[in-house]
Design an enzyme around this catalytic site. Structure first.
Site, PDB file in Angstrom:
ATOM      1  N   ASP A 160      -6.738   7.696  45.013  1.00  0.00           N
ATOM      2  CA  ASP A 160      -7.406   7.588  43.708  1.00  0.00           C
ATOM      3  C   ASP A 160      -8.336   8.780  43.442  1.00  0.00           C
ATOM      4  OD1 ASP A 160      -7.959   6.278  41.319  1.00  0.00           O
ATOM      5  OD2 ASP A 160      -8.257   4.333  42.286  1.00  0.00           O
TER       6      ASP A 160
ATOM      7  N   GLU B  46      -4.586  10.091  39.689  1.00  0.00           N
ATOM      8  CA  GLU B  46      -5.752  10.647  38.972  1.00  0.00           C
ATOM      9  C   GLU B  46      -5.603  10.442  37.474  1.00  0.00           C
ATOM     10  OE1 GLU B  46      -3.872  12.921  37.123  1.00  0.00           O
ATOM     11  OE2 GLU B  46      -5.553  14.336  37.247  1.00  0.00           O
ATOM     12  N   TRP B  47      -4.774   9.449  37.119  1.00  0.00           N
ATOM     13  CA  TRP B  47      -4.676   8.908  35.757  1.00  0.00           C
ATOM     14  C   TRP B  47      -4.169   9.908  34.712  1.00  0.00           C
ATOM     15  CZ3 TRP B  47     -10.282   8.860  37.244  1.00  0.00           C
ATOM     16  CH2 TRP B  47     -10.506   7.965  38.292  1.00  0.00           C
ATOM     17  N   GLY B  48      -3.542  10.995  35.168  1.00  0.00           N
ATOM     18  CA  GLY B  48      -3.005  11.974  34.218  1.00  0.00           C
ATOM     19  C   GLY B  48      -4.061  12.926  33.685  1.00  0.00           C
ATOM     20  N   ASP B  49      -5.311  12.816  34.165  1.00  0.00           N
ATOM     21  CA  ASP B  49      -6.404  13.626  33.613  1.00  0.00           C
ATOM     22  C   ASP B  49      -6.166  15.131  33.747  1.00  0.00           C
ATOM     23  OD1 ASP B  49      -7.638  11.296  33.021  1.00  0.00           O
ATOM     24  OD2 ASP B  49      -9.399  11.592  34.294  1.00  0.00           O
ATOM     25  N   ASN B  50      -5.548  15.540  34.852  1.00  0.00           N
ATOM     26  CA  ASN B  50      -5.350  16.980  35.109  1.00  0.00           C
ATOM     27  C   ASN B  50      -3.874  17.350  35.081  1.00  0.00           C
ATOM     28  OD1 ASN B  50      -8.252  17.870  36.045  1.00  0.00           O
ATOM     29  ND2 ASN B  50      -7.826  15.904  37.031  1.00  0.00           N
TER      30      ASN B  50
ATOM     31  N   ASP C 130      -5.407   2.895  33.508  1.00  0.00           N
ATOM     32  CA  ASP C 130      -4.832   1.658  34.066  1.00  0.00           C
ATOM     33  C   ASP C 130      -4.129   0.797  33.012  1.00  0.00           C
ATOM     34  OD1 ASP C 130      -6.079   2.564  36.297  1.00  0.00           O
ATOM     35  OD2 ASP C 130      -7.330   0.798  36.614  1.00  0.00           O
TER      36      ASP C 130
HETATM   37  C1  GLA Z   1      -8.392   2.752  39.728  1.00  0.00           C
HETATM   38  C2  GLA Z   1      -6.863   2.794  39.798  1.00  0.00           C
HETATM   39  C3  GLA Z   1      -6.318   1.377  39.877  1.00  0.00           C
HETATM   40  C4  GLA Z   1      -6.893   0.671  41.090  1.00  0.00           C
HETATM   41  C5  GLA Z   1      -8.414   0.699  41.044  1.00  0.00           C
HETATM   42  C6  GLA Z   1      -9.017   0.179  42.344  1.00  0.00           C
HETATM   43  O1  GLA Z   1      -8.816   2.176  38.541  1.00  0.00           O
HETATM   44  O2  GLA Z   1      -6.335   3.472  38.694  1.00  0.00           O
HETATM   45  O3  GLA Z   1      -4.908   1.371  39.925  1.00  0.00           O
HETATM   46  O4  GLA Z   1      -6.418   1.286  42.256  1.00  0.00           O
HETATM   47  O5  GLA Z   1      -8.904   2.019  40.838  1.00  0.00           O
HETATM   48  O6  GLA Z   1     -10.394   0.267  42.348  1.00  0.00           O
END
Ligand code: GLA
Length: 411
Positions: free
Chosen positions: A158, A191-195, A213
């Site tokens: 993460d 890293e959620w696509g941020d970079n 998420d």
């Molecule tokens: C972030 C991630 C989630 C999960 C949580 C756990 O939000 O994107 O998928 O792993 O952390 O804290």
């Protein structure tokens, strides 16, 4: 040559070969990318259980994965997300929560392996995880060696408390640590696509999250970190060129079975994730699934679209607003089509295959050609042939329904 220098030379040659053997063992004779030739499939604790994880529940989930038919359908990883770790000892070794995991991670990994499944853990590139547990920053190589010693097969990594690090460099450090740890470990970049990880993730990890998420809703957006199925889908269009065998865009884990959507919506969620060649990580309680949920998650023909060895991610072919058509080229000259009704009202579909000019992309993509060949059209939710590509495809799409079909050339 004197006998003494002969002995010295033999020792040097011997040590060189020992070194080579250790090195080969570490890389497991398998290239990193080959660890995930098709999108990974498994189960992850986060969507349903959050921090409420423990050894007994994880073992039951492994049992349920086998007993429910999920394992037979292709699911293999059991991944514990955040909150399994509590601190570090005086040598810096990561400590699993002794109350929740009293037998330790090695015993749990052994149990999961004994079921023919694989074991995954979660950590974070920052100093802390998103739930404030110890992250891996500064401990990457030590943690990777520990994971290998426990028998970990998959790491989700993460990006909370990143403290201004460069994302590519931070993920590369853990990737290097995993490549040297002595065990093949699939690496999931989160890293959620941020970079824009689709631009640098290939070779560093096997999959990378492309968005914030997911939430268990079909069409919603809740501040940060709350995207519904449609909101996530919209962010996938155009990313298809970055996916392929060994490296996948990850639109986040499945919410199927968590109660926030209708069965029709969950079928659509699954159809779309199959079209996107997305990792299929179930996020529900496998011990309590009813048949309608189990049938969605184990639809083998839909999974075959997802797992197709060509490894092409589907793309948005036509956007009529409420109606979208997504296409995925498959091996052996087949193709999958997904007709998506985004609206809550029914839509009548009357689709003429040839008029749509689908031949334009066809030749480049494994020989699929509607002008040259006649295809059988199979509805993968009703498990029935609707006709051939010579006839118009007629179907009433209910609100939020997706029609998922496979066009195959041959009998
Ligand atoms: C972030 C991630 C989630 C999960 C949580 C756990 O939000 O994107 O998928 O792993 O952390 O804290």
């Amino acid at each position: 040559m004197k006998p003494k220098s002969n002995i010295r030379l033999s020792i040097i040659v011997f040590l060189f070969f020992i070194g080579l053997i250790i090195r080969l063992d570490c890389s497991i004779g398998q290239s990193f990318e080959s660890l995930s030739p098709t999108p990974p499939m498994g189960w992850n604790s986060w969507n349903k259980f959050g921090c409420n994880v423990n050894e007994a529940m994880i073992k039951e989930m492994a049992d349920a994965m086998v007993n429910s038919g999920m394992k037979d359908a292709g699911y293999e990883y059991i991944v514990i997300d955040d909150c399994w770790q509590t601190g570090r000892d005086s040598d810096g070794n990561i400590i699993p929560d002794p109350e929740r995991f009293p037998s330790g991670m090695k015993a749990l990994a052994d149990y999961i392996h004994s079921k023919g499944l694989k074991f995954g853990l979660y950590s974070c590139a920052g100093s802390k995880t998103c739930q404030g547990r110890p992250g891996s920053r500064g401990y990457q190589f030590q943690d990777a060696r520990q994971y290998a010693a426990w028998g970990v097969d998959y790491l989700k990594y993460d990006w909370c408390y990143d403290e201004g690090q460069d994302a590519k460099a931070a993920y590369k450090t853990m990737s290097d640590a995993l490549k040297e740890c002595g065990r093949p470990i699939v690496f999931s970049i989160c890293e959620w696509g941020d970079n824009k990880p689709w631009k640098w993730g290939k070779g560093i990890g096997h999959l990378w999250r492309t968005t914030a998420d997911i939430r268990d809703c079909f069409d919603c957006s809740i501040n940060w970190g709350g995207l519904g199925v449609l909101q996530i889908l919209d962010k996938q269009a155009g990313l298809e060129e970055h996916a392929g065998p060994g490296h996948w865009n990850d639109p986040d884990m499945l919410e199927i079975g968590n109660g926030g959507q209708t069965i029709t919506e969950y079928k659509t969620h699954f159809s779309l994730w199959c079209m996107l060649a997305a990792p299929l990580m179930a996020g529900n309680d496998l011990r309590k699934m009813d048949d309608s949920i189990r049938m969605i998650l184990t639809n083998k023909e839909a999974i075959a679209i997802n797992q197709d060895k060509l490894g092409m991610q589907g793309f948005k072919f036509i956007d009529y607003g409420d109606l979208e058509i997504w296409v995925k080229a498959l091996s052996d000259g087949d193709a999958a089509f997904c007709f998506l009704n985004r609206s809550s009202q029914p839509v009548d579909l009357d689709f003429n295959w040839k008029k749509m000019g689908i031949h334009h992309f066809s030749v480049a993509q494994n020989g699929f050609n509607l002008w040259k060949n006649e295809y059988h059209v199979k509805d993968l939710w009703n498990n029935d042939f609707t006709g051939t590509s010579k006839e118009n495809l007629k179907h009433r799409l209910a609100g939020h329904e997706a029609l998922l079909v496979r066009l195959s050339n041959g009998e």
